[in-house]
Design a protein around this motif. Structure first.
Motif: not given
Lengths: 261, 283
Positions: A243-248, B42-43, B220-225, B240-246
């Protein structure tokens, strides 16, 4: 306020018998909000449907506000307990106006002073009297869910059952509805059971929660423990991590095949 | 036509507009969207009605008949998509750009066995039945279906949601496209199954060097994926930004959305409610 002991619900018979709820026990104190979480098919919604008699074929002992729940409760029971459903697009009659939708429970229970009550409850859920003669298709998703909440509250129940009340809504609308539920809960001292697959929503709304899997409660914990990540079962920990989000790295460890695949 | 430089954009979209004609008025659903996609994830995120799905469909010109798609430029590996004829688009759809839909229960043909359905993607390649079956099996294996022989003969209603989505991924990857568009591919799935499907998608997209457009409402999902994120509001890209910087996003809409999310780790008394500013419509 709510005490559930050894609740069982089964569907089908013979070889296709399914124990959807398989011996569930929990209790909820007055004024508390209790969360039921788990994945599709774990039986969390079936528990709620049994408590409000939409599913009369259950066994076990349930007492609500000190009175044992009968298999077919009398009308008065529903003045104490009401439910809000997941999908505000499906749970409102498309050809009933807001006024008809809200007037129906009052008519069923022979409650006088309908005009005043309808306008009052519309105010409390943030819609206002201007919405009184609209149809559901003239309302947005968030407004429809406010109407569904108003319909549940117009009988002034003490217990509110919430089945995924925001999962059909956008996050910005979800925030509004969750805030509304918090305010109403405080103002009326409601006792609630909230079913959700979203642990963040449960962490925000509930005091305690139970994790269900395959019809059973596998873990019960308070929200402080959930927030701190102190789950006691592997299943609960897995659910929390996912639930904490996607982690590879985490995701790759989960890619084992599903059972029965 | 395709380039070997991984950073070079394969898809270029410049000033894309989509308008829907309705009996009452014209709805301008996508209002001047520009972006490029290379071999990256790209999300596109936004709320219902922001136009994110319409963008995904417009790229393949899969919009409804009452829609008009126009763009200064919309090209994929040099092929003009905006002006292409239906006939030319057939050579792109599925073969060079694949699309994964949200819910496999609706997107798969209910009366056709899973294996045959996946194999349809190889029609017209002059393969023998055995070669075709072997390719389908290999692809089912690639999406980590442990028992492909058994799954091949199942109907869609006999598989779970997670398995259905893997089947859809297998079907879309079989013609070896260079770009995949995935519209809410995991929204109908439980969280743990979602992670499994995403891991498979991640691995296949990365190992095959594909581009991926991942359309989602879940920040949250897009930020990680994803690698990069476009945030849409009312038919425009507002940020528009890098996902890691969301988490450090600048636009008040993005910040408002992030703030309205309940969090598992910390409890707020009230959730912050997004205050919409009419200026965002023009920004």
């Amino acid at each position: 306020m709510i005490d559930v002991q050894n609740l069982r619900v089964s569907f089908g018979q013979g070889a296709s018998l399914v124990h959807a709820v398989d011996g569930v026990s929990f209790s909820v104190r007055e004024g508390e909000t209790f969360g039921l979480v788990g994945e599709s098919g774990c039986g969390k919604s079936t528990v709620l449907r049994a408590l409000c008699s939409l599913n009369p074929d259950w066994t076990g002992t349930v007492s609500i506000a000190g009175a044992a729940l009968a298999p077919v409760p009398d009308r008065a029971f529903f003045r104490r307990l009401q439910m809000v459903f997941q999908d505000p697009y499906g749970s409102l009659h498309p050809r009933h106006t807001v006024n008809t939708t809200l007037g129906e429970p009052l008519a069923i229970h022979n409650i006088p002073d309908r005009d005043r009550r309808i306008i009052e409850v519309l105010d409390q859920v943030g819609l206002g009297a201007a919405f009184r003669y609209r149809y559901p298709h003239q309302l947005s998703g968030g407004q429809r869910q406010r109407l569904a909440i108003a319909r549940a509250l117009i009988l002034e129940p003490r217990v509110l059952l919430l089945d995924e009340p925001t999962s059909a809504l956008d996050v910005s609308v979800q925030a509004e509805i969750l805030n509304l539920l918090s305010d109403l809960r405080r103002a009326r001292g409601l006792t609630c059971i909230l079913v959700s697959h979203d642990l963040a929503v449960v962490a925000h709304m509930c005091d305690r929660l139970a994790v269900m899997m395959q019809g059973r409660i596998v873990e019960e914990l308070d929200v402080a423990a959930l927030s701190a990540g102190r789950t006691t079962t592997a299943y609960g920990a897995g659910l929390l991590a996912a639930s904490r989000g996607y982690d590879k790295r985490l995701a790759s460890s989960l890619t084992a095949d599903e059972p029965g695949a | 036509m395709s380039t070997t430089d991984p950073a070079a954009p394969q898809l270029v979209v410049d000033d894309l507009h989509v308008r829907f004609r309705t009996p009452q008025r014209i709805v301008h659903a996508v209002r001047g969207v520009s972006f490029t996609v290379g071999r990256e994830k790209i999300g596109i995120v936004g709320e219902s009605g922001s136009g994110k799905s319409t963008v995904g469909r417009a790229i393949l010109r899969l919009t409804a008949p009452n829609a008009t798609v126009s763009a200064t430029r919309m090209s994929f590996q040099g092929t003009d998509l905006a002006g292409a004829s239906e006939r030319d688009l057939l050579k792109v759809r599925g073969r060079r750009i694949g699309m994964i839909m949200q819910d496999p229960r609706y997107a798969l043909d209910p009366v056709m066995r899973v294996g045959e359905q996946i194999g349809e993607a190889l029609d017209g390649r002059g393969l023998s039945a055995a070669e075709r079956r072997a390719k389908v099996m290999a692809m089912l294996h690639a999406v980590r279906i442990r028992n492909p022989e058994r799954v091949y003969d199942l109907y869609p209603h006999e598989v779970s949601g997670g398995m259905g989505q893997r089947i859809m991924i297998a079907m879309m990857l079989l013609p070896e496209p260079d770009l995949m568009i995935a519209d809410e591919p995991t929204s109908a799935l439980d969280v743990t199954v979602r992670m499994q499907v995403l891991a498979i998608l991640d691995e296949l997209v990365t190992s095959r060097g594909l581009g991926l457009i991942f359309i989602s409402h879940d920040l949250n999902l897009v930020a990680g994926f994803c690698d990069r994120v476009l945030i849409m509001y009312a038919g425009r890209i507002v940020e528009e930004c890098r996902a890691a910087d969301l988490a450090a996003a600048q636009h008040p809409y993005t910040r408002g959305l992030l703030a309205s999310l309940p969090r598992i780790e910390s409890r707020q008394d009230r959730l912050s409610v997004l205050q919409r500013d009419p200026a965002w419509l023009e920004a």
